[in-house]
Design an enzyme around this catalytic site. Structure first.
Site, PDB file in Angstrom:
ATOM      1  N   LYS A  26       0.830  -1.206   0.000  1.00  0.00           N
ATOM      2  CA  LYS A  26       0.000   0.000   0.000  1.00  0.00           C
ATOM      3  C   LYS A  26       0.867   1.259   0.000  1.00  0.00           C
ATOM      4  CE  LYS A  26      -3.664  -0.052   2.659  1.00  0.00           C
ATOM      5  NZ  LYS A  26      -5.018   0.084   2.138  1.00  0.00           N
ATOM      6  N   ARG A  96      -3.424   2.701   8.546  1.00  0.00           N
ATOM      7  CA  ARG A  96      -3.714   1.485   7.782  1.00  0.00           C
ATOM      8  C   ARG A  96      -2.495   0.573   7.717  1.00  0.00           C
ATOM      9  NH1 ARG A  96      -8.016   2.784   3.865  1.00  0.00           N
ATOM     10  NH2 ARG A  96      -8.666   4.909   4.276  1.00  0.00           N
ATOM     11  N   GLY A 105      -7.870  -8.132   4.486  1.00  0.00           N
ATOM     12  CA  GLY A 105      -8.753  -8.196   5.658  1.00  0.00           C
ATOM     13  C   GLY A 105      -8.120  -8.835   6.886  1.00  0.00           C
ATOM     14  N   MET A 107      -5.341  -7.796   8.648  1.00  0.00           N
ATOM     15  CA  MET A 107      -4.829  -6.870   9.660  1.00  0.00           C
ATOM     16  C   MET A 107      -5.782  -5.694   9.814  1.00  0.00           C
ATOM     17  SD  MET A 107      -0.761  -6.970   9.057  1.00  0.00           S
ATOM     18  CE  MET A 107      -0.833  -6.712   7.313  1.00  0.00           C
ATOM     19  N   ARG A 350      -3.112  -1.626  -6.560  1.00  0.00           N
ATOM     20  CA  ARG A 350      -2.363  -2.895  -6.461  1.00  0.00           C
ATOM     21  C   ARG A 350      -2.718  -3.754  -7.664  1.00  0.00           C
ATOM     22  NH1 ARG A 350      -5.608  -5.332  -1.225  1.00  0.00           N
ATOM     23  NH2 ARG A 350      -7.645  -4.788  -1.988  1.00  0.00           N
ATOM     24  N   HIS A 466      -3.358 -45.522  -4.935  1.00  0.00           N
ATOM     25  CA  HIS A 466      -3.938 -46.008  -6.182  1.00  0.00           C
ATOM     26  C   HIS A 466      -5.023 -45.073  -6.699  1.00  0.00           C
ATOM     27  CE1 HIS A 466      -6.735 -48.416  -8.611  1.00  0.00           C
ATOM     28  NE2 HIS A 466      -5.610 -48.884  -9.124  1.00  0.00           N
ATOM     29  N   SER A 774      14.672 -43.021 -14.975  1.00  0.00           N
ATOM     30  CA  SER A 774      13.435 -42.262 -14.790  1.00  0.00           C
ATOM     31  C   SER A 774      13.143 -42.284 -13.288  1.00  0.00           C
ATOM     32  CB  SER A 774      12.299 -42.911 -15.578  1.00  0.00           C
ATOM     33  OG  SER A 774      11.107 -42.232 -15.287  1.00  0.00           O
ATOM     34  N   CYS A 841       8.996 -39.624 -13.549  1.00  0.00           N
ATOM     35  CA  CYS A 841       7.637 -40.050 -13.874  1.00  0.00           C
ATOM     36  C   CYS A 841       6.776 -40.204 -12.620  1.00  0.00           C
ATOM     37  CB  CYS A 841       7.641 -41.342 -14.678  1.00  0.00           C
ATOM     38  SG  CYS A 841       8.332 -42.722 -13.782  1.00  0.00           S
ATOM     39  N   TYR A 861      13.453 -34.473 -19.218  1.00  0.00           N
ATOM     40  CA  TYR A 861      11.998 -34.302 -19.315  1.00  0.00           C
ATOM     41  C   TYR A 861      11.313 -34.562 -17.976  1.00  0.00           C
ATOM     42  CZ  TYR A 861      11.624 -39.404 -19.255  1.00  0.00           C
ATOM     43  OH  TYR A 861      11.686 -40.715 -18.881  1.00  0.00           O
TER      44      TYR A 861
HETATM   45  C1  PEP Z   1       6.952 -43.987  -8.767  1.00  0.00           C
HETATM   46  O1  PEP Z   1       7.189 -44.796  -7.885  1.00  0.00           O
HETATM   47  O2  PEP Z   1       7.204 -42.785  -8.692  1.00  0.00           O
HETATM   48  C2  PEP Z   1       6.265 -44.437 -10.003  1.00  0.00           C
HETATM   49  C3  PEP Z   1       6.071 -43.608 -11.007  1.00  0.00           C
HETATM   50  O3  PEP Z   1       5.798 -45.702 -10.021  1.00  0.00           O
HETATM   51  P1  PEP Z   1       4.411 -46.175  -9.347  1.00  0.00           P
HETATM   52  O4  PEP Z   1       3.699 -44.972  -8.909  1.00  0.00           O
HETATM   53  O5  PEP Z   1       3.719 -46.946 -10.396  1.00  0.00           O
HETATM   54  O6  PEP Z   1       4.942 -47.027  -8.227  1.00  0.00           O
END
Ligand code: PEP
Ligand code: MG
Length: 886
Positions: A26, A96, A105, A107, A350, A466, A774, A841, A861
């Site tokens: 401010k 202020r 909001g 303070m 702002r 899962h 990976s 991954c 990647y």
């Molecule tokens: C992991 O363990 O990060 C992975 C990609 O394999 P999963 O989740 O299938 O065990």
């Protein structure tokens, strides 16, 4: 000498835009507007250093502060032509808060400081309006008593309400001068009774009490919680702004309002705002009167009276200021203004908060207008907010009845009837119903139910359990680890505290914050438009990381490509085992007692896997496709019910008892650390041989039809050199065999997941064989912390509440532990194989902060679920841009 107070007024400010840390948002805005020649009431900012000093020195101020405040107050008096505490022409001020980042909001603020029984006469003299002066006086006492003296606001509010009732009026505007005068006395009486003191009448005392109250409000519980939620450091402190009062409630030529330089919800380039005639800011907040649109374009009702119409000259000034400010800040702005007797004053500027859709449109438009470059446009996008553009979301304005809260495992929102099993989900959806699948936890066998459900809710599980992983892959909303739920599938009931939700009842899931609501809640649908495509194109110009997707089916792969994925980073082959009748062949394979029997079952699976792979390759022509050999513990595929075992015993011509005994013998106490991953390949090489054959037969056919992909075959859960050595040999041998049969040869890679701490420590040995790594950061997080990814939901909330963990490590990669292990693996791996391909991954591949870390590790990647690809694209580009600006 350190300076603690910065003045603004009379077209000159001591501070400027570079001083945000010191002057707060401010204070900086007020200084910059003043320097731009915009009309701002004079005032001064006490720096955030004073706040830090206050808390570090037992709530005492630096010695020189008093002198600095005095001299700046004097300057303010000169600029405004009035004197603080003067009986004829009093200067009144507001005090202020204003931290570096906005904490809306959280303070406190005190308005109208400087009023007492004498100066109120001066206010009458100045305004010529007794009623206005006493209304202001009672507002001051009311606010000061609450904020500074800590008297509950409801006490004076109810006295005010009573007064209105006595007079049979609806709002403050209809009370008379006499009403306000008597309210002043009554309020002072409250202070006497509640605090045992006279209401402070010395303006200087009021000012210092006000300043302290604002500094104190840095440390109230709501502000502390807000900082924790928004990761704002405790030691930043707030600045305090003392600003001359201007009045929007001095009659019909006065007003107060807020405006945005562009529409904050759509991003449209048009001035947008609301105002109230004859009102103070608090009236706007209180919502007792309906604000009017600032301009003719945004009029919605015929009765709306725009500022443009009633005060055309002031409106023109406001537009002019907005234009100067937007050009200066080069961003969409949120402005606060007050008009006192036809003169416009700006009180705040702002950057405006906006929806994800507006953020994208504004960034793209401003680039087109030449206001910002593409880099700035990309950096303006909050990657987390992109989720809003990809998934339906619960309407923030809708009424909600929260019944429970779990982990926001997969974003989006969904409503439907409660069902308790995958079978039920299928049956009900066949009847045309929309369902929410509620389970204690899900298993791969629930896939068919998950795929037809609108959303998934589980009592157990974490962010990589899962249910979470599969739902994210499907782009479906899910809440996991909702431990408040007592699920009784048999009775068809869920108990949550003293409430009961029955089978068939409607619930709504909010996958963005983990809330479960009873009944339907209205939603906002996503919209992918040209602006979205443009910002993705901008981002693609800057990112170094490639973006791949975790995709197990051709459908997933297509979604991923549409969102811009450049290959598949993980195909979990086991997810293909649950389609249709395949599970029967899989069970046959697992429960076989002889090699011959197993080969028979595998022969049934081979053509199915092969055809899946062919379809997957077709979606990824020209890109890399990484296929992982079987990973999960075998028990996930075991038959559980008597019916399932009987069915299998018929197919296999083996007695029910023998099969049951075999199934029991395969049970493991700790399957996640059990017979899974490459350990299966070691025990049952024929399983991996079948998979390699399927992968390669499909690849050879694909190749022979003139198409190309870069194939990567991945071996999971490796922690010992000999594992990868043995299994790489198996892969190469099988591949050679298949290629010979097809009469072709092409390059392919064999590599491994790095998902166990030991694998990181011996990555140099592993890299002798592995042509790529990976990072499986789901398992790596699980094994580094020793936190079960499926059970963390039960204790994670305690860890977060007690600040033991700042964030869920299954969402945001833990840089200091898991990250260090990754770094060791990268260093060791590249020391042996310089050009080793590196990727991630685990679910972290779709998390902005984790992507930034992957960029810093120089990975090639990141791979994430298909719907996260745009988030990953923006995050990867931002990581590159931040890196360049270092
Ligand atoms: C992991 O363990 O990060 C992975 C990609 O394999 P999963 O989740 O299938 O065990
Ligand atoms: Mg894993």
């Amino acid at each position: 000498m350190v300076r603690y107070v910065y003045f603004f007024g009379d077209k000159h400010a001591d501070g400027d835009g570079s001083m945000k840390n010191l002057l707060g948002g401010k204070g900086t805005g007020l200084a910059e507007m003043t320097n731009l020649g915009i009309r701002v009431p004079a005032g001064f900012t006490i720096t955030t250093d004073v706040c830090t000093h206050y808390y570090e020195h037992n709530k005492k101020y630096p010695e020189q502060l008093e002198g600095e405040v005095k001299s700046n107050l004097k300057k303010m008096e000169e600029a405004m032509g009035a004197r603080f505490g003067d009986e004829r022409n009093p200067l009144l001020v507001s005090v202020r808060s204003g931290a570096r980042v906005s904490m809306p909001g959280m303070m406190d603020t005190v308005l109208n400081l400087g009023l007492n029984d004498d100066t109120v006469k001066g206010l009458i003299n100045k305004s010529g309006d007794k009623r206005f002066a006493y209304d202001t006086y009672r507002r001051f006492i009311q606010m000061f008593s609450n904020v500074v003296l800590g008297i509950d606001s409801s006490v004076m509010e109810s006295i005010l309400e009573k007064k209105k009732e006595e007079r049979s009026v609806r709002n403050d505007n209809e009370l008379t001068y006499g009403d306000f005068e008597s309210l002043v006395d009554e309020f002072k009486d409250v202070v006497r009774k509640k605090r045992g003191i006279e209401f402070p009448s010395d303006p200087e005392e009021q000012l210092w009490m006000g300043i302290s109250a604002v500094f104190e409000s840095w440390d109230v519980p709501r502000a502390i919680i807000y900082r924790k939620l928004n990761k704002i450091p405790e030691n930043w402190g707030t600045a305090v702004n003392v600003v001359s009062m201007v009045y929007g409630n001095m009659g019909d030529t006065s007003a107060t309002g807020v405006a945005f330089t562009r529409d904050p919800s759509t991003g449209d380039n048009g001035f947008y705002g609301e105002y109230l005639i004859n009102a103070q800011g608090e009236d706007v907040v209180a919502g007792t009167r309906t604000p009017q649109p600032v301009n003719e374009i945004s009029r919605k009702n015929p009765d709306d009276i725009s500022l443009e119409r009633v005060m055309p000259r002031v409106y023109k000034d406001l537009l002019g200021y907005a234009d100067i400010l937007e050009k200066y800040y080069k961003d969409m702005l949120d402005l606060e203004f007050t008009i006192q007797e036809g003169i416009l004053y700006m009180l705040q500027v702002r950057t405006g908060k906006r929806t994800a859709k507006a953020a994208v449109k504004i960034a793209v438009d401003m680039e087109k207008e030449g206001m910002i470059d593409k880099k700035t446009a990309v950096l303006r996008i909050d990657p987390y907010s992109i989720v809003q553009l990809m998934y339906p979301a619960v309407d923030i304005k809708a009424d909600k009845d929260v019944v429970a809260k779990g982990l926001p495992a997969s974003p989006g929102a969904a409503s439907g009837e409660v069902v308790f099993s995958a079978e039920e989900a299928e049956e009900e959806t066949k009847k045309g119903k929309k369902v929410i699948l509620v389970r204690i936890e899900t298993s791969p066998e629930d896939i068919h139910g998950m795929s037809v459900a609108e959303g998934i809710l589980t009592a157990r599980g974490g962010m990589t359990s899962h249910a979470a992983v599969v739902a994210r892959g499907m782009g479906k909303c899910a809440i996991t680890g909702c431990s408040f739920l007592g699920i009784n599938e048999k009775n068809g009931e869920i108990t949550v505290g003293d409430r009961i939700i029955k089978r068939g009842d409607i619930v709504t899931l909010n996958g963005s914050n983990g809330e479960v609501y009873s009944g339907y809640v209205s939603m906002v649908t996503p919209e992918i438009n040209e602006d979205f495509k443009s910002i993705m194109e901008f981002a693609n110009e800057f990112r170094k990381l490639k973006i791949r997707a975790n995709a197990d089916t051709p459908e997933d792969a297509r979604v991923a490509r549409n969102y811009g994925a450049e290959g598949i980073g993980l195909c979990r082959t086991e997810h293909m085992f649950f389609k249709g009748d395949r599970i029967k062949a899989v069970r046959e394979m697992i429960l076989s007692e002889t090699l011959e029997e197993r080969r028979k079952a595998l022969a049934k699976l081979l053509p199915m896997q092969k055809s899946d792979f062919l379809k997957l390759y077709s979606e990824m022509k020209g890109y890399s496709v990484n296929i992982r050999l079987l990973d999960p513990p075998l028990h996930e595929f075991l038959p559980k019910t008597e019916k399932e075992i009987r069915e299998l015993s018929d197919i296999m011509h083996v007695s029910y008892e023998r099969l049951k005994a075999k199934a029991i013998s395969l049970h493991e106490v700790n399957p996640m650390l059990g017979h899974r991953g490459c350990r299966l390949g070691v025990s049952y090489p024929e399983i991996y041989e079948m998979q390699v054959r399927a992968i390669m037969e499909a690849a050879c056919e694909f190749h022979n039809s003139g198409n190309k992909i870069t194939l990567e075959i991945m071996i999971p859960v490796v922690s010992i050199y000999e594992e990868i050595k043995l299994l790489k040999e198996l892969v190469n041998k099988k591949t050679k065999e298949v290629m010979k049969e097809y009469g072709v040869e092409f390059e392919y890679l064999v590599g491994t997941m790095i998902e166990l701490p030991r694998a990181c420590m011996i990555a140099d040995e592993i890299a002798k064989e592995a042509e790529f790594f990976s990072f499986g950061t789901n398992d790596l997080t699980q094994t580094a912390f020793g936190f079960s990814r499926d059970d963390i939901g039960s204790f994670l909330p305690d860890y977060l509440n007690k600040n033991i963990l700042k964030t869920d490590p299954f969402i945001e990669l833990d840089r200091s532990g898991v990250g260090e292990l990754m770094k060791i693996a990268v260093d060791k791996g590249t020391s042996v194989r310089r050009d080793i391909k590196l990727g991630i991954c685990g679910e972290h591949g779709g998390n902005p902060s984790s992507i930034e870390f992957c960029h810093s590790l120089n990975l090639n990647y990141v791979s994430c679920s298909p719907y996260m690809v745009p988030i990953a694209i923006i995050s990867a580009a931002q990581a590159s841009l931040k890196d360049l600006s270092k």
